[in-house]
Scaffold this active site. Structure first.
Site, PDB file in Angstrom:
ATOM      1  N   ASP A 141       0.863  -1.267  -0.137  1.00 18.08           N
ATOM      2  CA  ASP A 141       0.071  -0.104  -0.111  1.00 18.08           C
ATOM      3  C   ASP A 141       0.751   0.946  -0.062  1.00 18.08           C
ATOM      4  OD1 ASP A 141       0.822  -0.224   2.587  1.00 18.08           O
ATOM      5  OD2 ASP A 141      -1.087  -0.054   3.464  1.00 18.08           O
ATOM      6  N   SER A 142       2.159   1.134  -0.014  1.00 18.97           N
ATOM      7  CA  SER A 142       3.220   2.145  -0.282  1.00 18.97           C
ATOM      8  C   SER A 142       2.824   2.678  -1.759  1.00 18.97           C
ATOM      9  CB  SER A 142       4.495   1.715  -0.149  1.00 18.97           C
ATOM     10  OG  SER A 142       4.745   0.528  -1.077  1.00 18.97           O
ATOM     11  N   GLU A 145      -1.205  -5.274   8.761  1.00 19.25           N
ATOM     12  CA  GLU A 145      -0.291  -4.752   9.609  1.00 19.25           C
ATOM     13  C   GLU A 145      -0.976  -4.941  11.147  1.00 19.25           C
ATOM     14  OE1 GLU A 145       0.509  -0.643   8.972  1.00 19.25           O
ATOM     15  OE2 GLU A 145       1.220  -1.251   6.806  1.00 19.25           O
ATOM     16  N   GLU A 200       9.413  -4.386  10.388  1.00 16.82           N
ATOM     17  CA  GLU A 200       9.898  -2.956   9.725  1.00 16.82           C
ATOM     18  C   GLU A 200      10.342  -1.861  10.852  1.00 16.82           C
ATOM     19  OE1 GLU A 200       7.001  -1.304   7.000  1.00 16.82           O
ATOM     20  OE2 GLU A 200       8.384   0.918   7.114  1.00 16.82           O
TER      21      GLU A 200
HETATM   22  O1  KIV Z   1       3.471  -0.970   1.877  1.00 15.10           O
HETATM   23  C1  KIV Z   1       4.746  -1.622   1.426  1.00 15.10           C
HETATM   24  O2  KIV Z   1       5.481  -1.362   0.719  1.00 15.10           O
HETATM   25  C2  KIV Z   1       5.305  -2.573   2.764  1.00 15.10           C
HETATM   26  C3  KIV Z   1       6.875  -2.743   2.497  1.00 15.10           C
HETATM   27  C4  KIV Z   1       7.309  -1.215   2.803  1.00 15.10           C
HETATM   28  C5  KIV Z   1       7.023  -3.840   3.411  1.00 15.10           C
HETATM   29  O3  KIV Z   1       4.593  -2.757   3.590  1.00 15.10           O
END
Ligand code: KIV
Length: 287
Positions: free
Chosen positions: A66-67, A137, A204
């Protein structure tokens, strides 16, 4: 009576959108799980077909993170990500890959309400994308949800430590686990997530000692990001490690300066258009 020919076989572990002369079997969740303590697991984020095609031969897992909030959509954080975004980008990444296991992030608000809400949305993501698993998460509080999903056929990757969807509670993206109490709580989170059935856990933004302790305690592979080289694997946001952004977290290594490469190419193009040296004879059609 089925009208399907008897010789027709379905190979659900390879992408039919990408037929290859020798289709490779996709890595499966059980095979990833078996890598605990073995050959380090390589994971990168992917959001588009072309990116997936380029990363797939080198990666064991592709994470549709979700980044994409910040990387693709220019949002300030991941809280605004929707199910539609994850479903569309997830499907694109599955179409662009045939080797790596594809994992799709569940967006904020799509799983925290109840195990049933999580199941409905996770099932939708797997159906609409063809991905192998979802990622959520959270720690102890989410353990019942992770158990609910895994017992109903949905593999789950956990994510503990710095959990960016909680930015409004955390107040930022600082390293987690600096106090003894917080460190203990993060370890307990990871253990609860593993016991609930997660096949792997992203750790993380924590002090290295925490990542090492978790990796030693849980029976599934840990995937570090800003954690420790002793995790069972590593993940980075692809656009960060390719050098697409000027500002990246301390834990990112830039393997390329893609922003510089693009800047140079686009400047050359703009100069040539303005001087009428593009297009040349080679690039135009003559009658
Ligand atoms: O959303 C994402 O890219 C992530 C990674 C940074 C682990 O959760």
């Amino acid at each position: 009576m089925s009208t399907l020919p008897k010789t027709l076989t379905f190979d659900t572990s390879t992408s039919r959108a990408n037929p290859t002369p020798q289709p490779m079997k996709r890595l499966t969740v059980p095979r990833i799980r078996q890598r605990k303590g073995g050959e380090p697991i390589v994971m990168l984020t992917a959001y588009t077909v072309r990116q997936a095609q380029l990363l797939d031969p080198h990666c064991d897992m592709l994470l549709v993170g979700d980044s994409l909030a910040q990387v693709i959509y220019g949002l300030p954080h991941t809280v605004g990500v929707t199910m539609e975004m994850m479903a569309l980008h997830g499907a694109a990444v599955v179409r662009g890959s045939y080797h790596a296991a594809v994992i799709v992030d569940m967006p904020f608000g799509s799983y925290e309400g109840s195990p049933e809400q999580a199941f409905d949305n996770a099932a939708r993501l797997l159906k609409e994308t063809g991905a192998a698993a979802v990622k959520v998460e959270g720690g102890k509080v989410l353990a019942p949800t992770i158990e609910f999903l895994t017992q109903r056929g949905i593999p789950v990757m956990g994510h503990v430590g710095l959990t960016p969807q909680a930015v409004n509670i955390l107040g930022g993206y600082g390293v987690r686990g600096k106090s003894e109490e917080e460190a203990r709580s993060i370890v307990e989170d990871a253990v609860a997530v593993a016991q609930a059935g997660a096949f792997s856990i992203v750790i993380e933004g924590v002090l290295e000692s925490i990542a090492i302790e978790i990796t030693g305690k849980v029976d599934c592979p840990t995937i570090g990001i800003g954690a420790s080289a002793q995790c069972d694997g590593q993940v980075l946001v692809t656009d960060d490690m390719l050098g697409m952004f000027e500002r990246v977290p301390k834990f990112v290594k830039r393997y390329q300066d893609m922003a510089g490469v693009i800047n140079g190419a686009v400047k050359d193009y703009a100069d040539e258009v303005r001087s009428r040296s593009f297009p040349t004879e080679d690039q135009i059609y003559q009658g």
